[in-house]
Design a protein around this motif. Structure first.
Motif, mmCIF file in Angstrom:
data_model
loop_
_atom_site.group_PDB
_atom_site.id
_atom_site.type_symbol
_atom_site.label_atom_id
_atom_site.label_comp_id
_atom_site.label_asym_id
_atom_site.label_seq_id
_atom_site.Cartn_x
_atom_site.Cartn_y
_atom_site.Cartn_z
ATOM 1 N N GLY A 188 0.801 -1.201 0.069
ATOM 2 C CA GLY A 188 0.132 0.123 -0.244
ATOM 3 C C GLY A 188 0.889 1.436 0.037
ATOM 4 O O GLY A 188 0.184 2.298 0.198
ATOM 5 N N HIS A 189 1.929 1.342 -0.241
ATOM 6 C CA HIS A 189 3.008 2.525 -0.331
ATOM 7 C C HIS A 189 3.028 2.647 -1.725
ATOM 8 O O HIS A 189 3.813 2.113 -2.449
ATOM 9 N N ALA A 190 2.374 3.967 -2.016
ATOM 10 C CA ALA A 190 2.533 4.550 -3.381
ATOM 11 C C ALA A 190 4.169 4.938 -3.756
ATOM 12 O O ALA A 190 4.708 5.468 -3.111
ATOM 13 N N PRO A 191 4.293 4.941 -5.057
ATOM 14 C CA PRO A 191 5.629 5.337 -5.383
ATOM 15 C C PRO A 191 5.606 6.831 -5.662
ATOM 16 O O PRO A 191 4.383 7.280 -5.443
ATOM 17 N N PHE A 192 6.875 7.596 -5.287
ATOM 18 C CA PHE A 192 6.801 8.884 -5.116
ATOM 19 C C PHE A 192 8.153 9.457 -5.713
ATOM 20 O O PHE A 192 9.022 8.726 -5.944
ATOM 21 N N VAL A 193 8.209 10.704 -6.116
ATOM 22 C CA VAL A 193 9.010 11.251 -6.880
ATOM 23 C C VAL A 193 9.813 12.291 -5.976
ATOM 24 O O VAL A 193 9.267 13.214 -5.128
ATOM 25 N N THR A 194 11.125 12.251 -5.913
ATOM 26 C CA THR A 194 12.052 13.139 -5.576
ATOM 27 C C THR A 194 12.880 13.815 -6.372
ATOM 28 O O THR A 194 13.586 13.190 -7.216
ATOM 29 N N CYS A 195 13.351 15.280 -6.465
ATOM 30 C CA CYS A 195 14.248 15.648 -7.082
ATOM 31 C C CYS A 195 15.157 16.432 -6.365
ATOM 32 O O CYS A 195 14.895 16.980 -5.206
ATOM 33 N N GLY A 196 16.613 16.291 -6.897
ATOM 34 C CA GLY A 196 17.458 17.294 -6.118
ATOM 35 C C GLY A 196 18.506 17.752 -7.373
ATOM 36 O O GLY A 196 18.704 17.204 -8.327
ATOM 37 N N ALA A 197 19.402 18.477 -6.881
ATOM 38 C CA ALA A 197 20.567 19.148 -7.500
ATOM 39 C C ALA A 197 21.415 18.079 -7.694
ATOM 40 O O ALA A 197 21.888 17.264 -6.637
ATOM 41 N N LYS A 198 22.539 18.251 -8.773
ATOM 42 C CA LYS A 198 23.465 17.393 -8.718
ATOM 43 C C LYS A 198 24.611 17.850 -7.840
ATOM 44 O O LYS A 198 24.336 18.879 -7.286
ATOM 45 N N LYS A 199 25.622 16.978 -7.209
ATOM 46 C CA LYS A 199 26.310 17.458 -6.170
ATOM 47 C C LYS A 199 26.877 18.722 -6.168
ATOM 48 O O LYS A 199 27.106 19.630 -5.402
ATOM 49 N N GLU A 200 27.528 19.266 -7.503
ATOM 50 C CA GLU A 200 28.119 20.619 -7.806
ATOM 51 C C GLU A 200 27.096 21.629 -7.798
ATOM 52 O O GLU A 200 27.455 22.775 -7.542
ATOM 53 N N ASP A 201 26.046 21.339 -7.733
ATOM 54 C CA ASP A 201 24.949 22.290 -7.777
ATOM 55 C C ASP A 201 23.855 22.328 -6.563
ATOM 56 O O ASP A 201 22.738 22.824 -6.487
ATOM 57 N N SER A 202 24.337 21.601 -5.417
ATOM 58 C CA SER A 202 23.332 21.340 -4.329
ATOM 59 C C SER A 202 22.944 22.435 -3.639
ATOM 60 O O SER A 202 21.957 22.440 -2.932
ATOM 61 N N ASP A 203 23.698 23.558 -3.561
ATOM 62 C CA ASP A 203 23.344 24.848 -3.050
ATOM 63 C C ASP A 203 22.463 25.801 -4.029
ATOM 64 O O ASP A 203 22.323 27.013 -3.346
#
Length: 285
Positions: A188-203
């Motif tokens: 019963g755990h629906a899939p979900f999306v997460t987004c993030g910057a690549k390491k060099e652009d994390s800030d």
């Protein structure tokens, strides 16, 4: 004389009036050989037709007999106006981002609430919408669940017709590729999306908002039964709104699917369960 003899020999080979032969064969000989090839090719055509008929009897018009199903489905982003996964525009120049908002309008118009209410069911959320066949009796056409445009809230294009592009807070739409019969989660755990910057652009990426909440692909949109069986299927979407991404710089972003029964894709396939793209919002010329 030799030349006359050769010429006469060729003439007789083509048509010999004494033996009444044409190209070395009598009329009955030509008739027999033509009859043989006629019967032979009719037999081959019949054999081919019978083979195709038998093979077609094993196929289902609504479901592939064989599927090379990927363990991890691919992901794509919208808007996407060319073959590159880059979204680059200038806030002050409407013509630089107008194509992105038009692409999103085209994508979301079939998701208008009125269209969805007319074609699809108002399903029970958080559970699979199973529509099994009954033995040899096919349960077709299969119904589909509504995915209403308003579920994307600030990224629906209803209140903000420019999807945030005009003020440097753009929306990106994520789609998970269709896979027939896939059940993308368990327990019963629906899939979900997460987004993030690549390491060099994390800030540089800043704060994100997800629509529907938590960036989920609700279970009621699965399983998918195929284009012919489920003609009105509305593919679920997830929208990400970038609230304060760093301007005038390239920001390399990766979004991925998270589910307890979908393995993480490998580095050898960049579209396996994830998608990478570049976002650049310019505020100066």
């Amino acid at each position: 004389m030799a030349k006359d003899g050769e010429k006469s020999g060729w003439k007789e080979y083509i048509w010999n009036p004494r033996t009444r032969e044409f190209l070395g064969r009598t009329a009955s000989s030509w008739g027999l050989i033509l009859l043989f090839y006629l019967v032979f090719y009719i037999f081959l055509a019949g054999l081919f037709t019978l083979t195709m008929y038998v093979m077609l009897q094993t196929l289902d018009d609504h479901k592939p007999t064989w599927q090379d199903r990927l363990a991890t489905p691919g992901m794509v982003i919208r808007p996407k106006t060319d073959e590159t996964y880059e979204i680059v525009y200038n806030v002050e120049k409407t013509e630089s981002w107008d194509m992105y908002t038009q692409a999103l309008d085209n994508l979301l118009s079939p998701y208008n609430n009125s269209v969805q209410a007319e074609k699809n069911n108002d399903c029970v959320p958080d559970q699979y919408f199973l529509q099994e066949d009954s033995g040899d009796v096919k349960n077709n056409p299969k119904r589909s669940c509504q995915f209403n445009r308003t579920m994307l809230e600030l990224c629906s294009g209803i209140r903000d017709h420019y999807y945030g592009y005009q003020d440097g807070k753009p929306c990106i739409i994520i789609k998970l590729n269709r896979v027939i019969g896939m059940l993308p989660s368990k327990d019963g755990h629906a899939p979900f999306v997460t987004c993030g910057a690549k390491k060099e652009d994390s800030d540089k990426i800043g704060e994100l908002l997800y629509f529907p909440p938590n960036g989920t692909f609700n279970l009621m949109y699965y399983p998918y039964y195929g284009k012919k069986a489920q003609v009105n299927y509305s593919q679920p979407l997830v929208a990400i709104k970038f609230l304060n991404i760093t301007a005038n710089q390239d920001v390399n972003i990766e979004c991925r699917i998270n589910a307890n029964n979908i393995p993480i894709g490998s580095d050898r396939d960049k579209f396996s369960g994830r998608v990478s793209f570049k976002l650049r919002i310019n505020t100066i010329d």
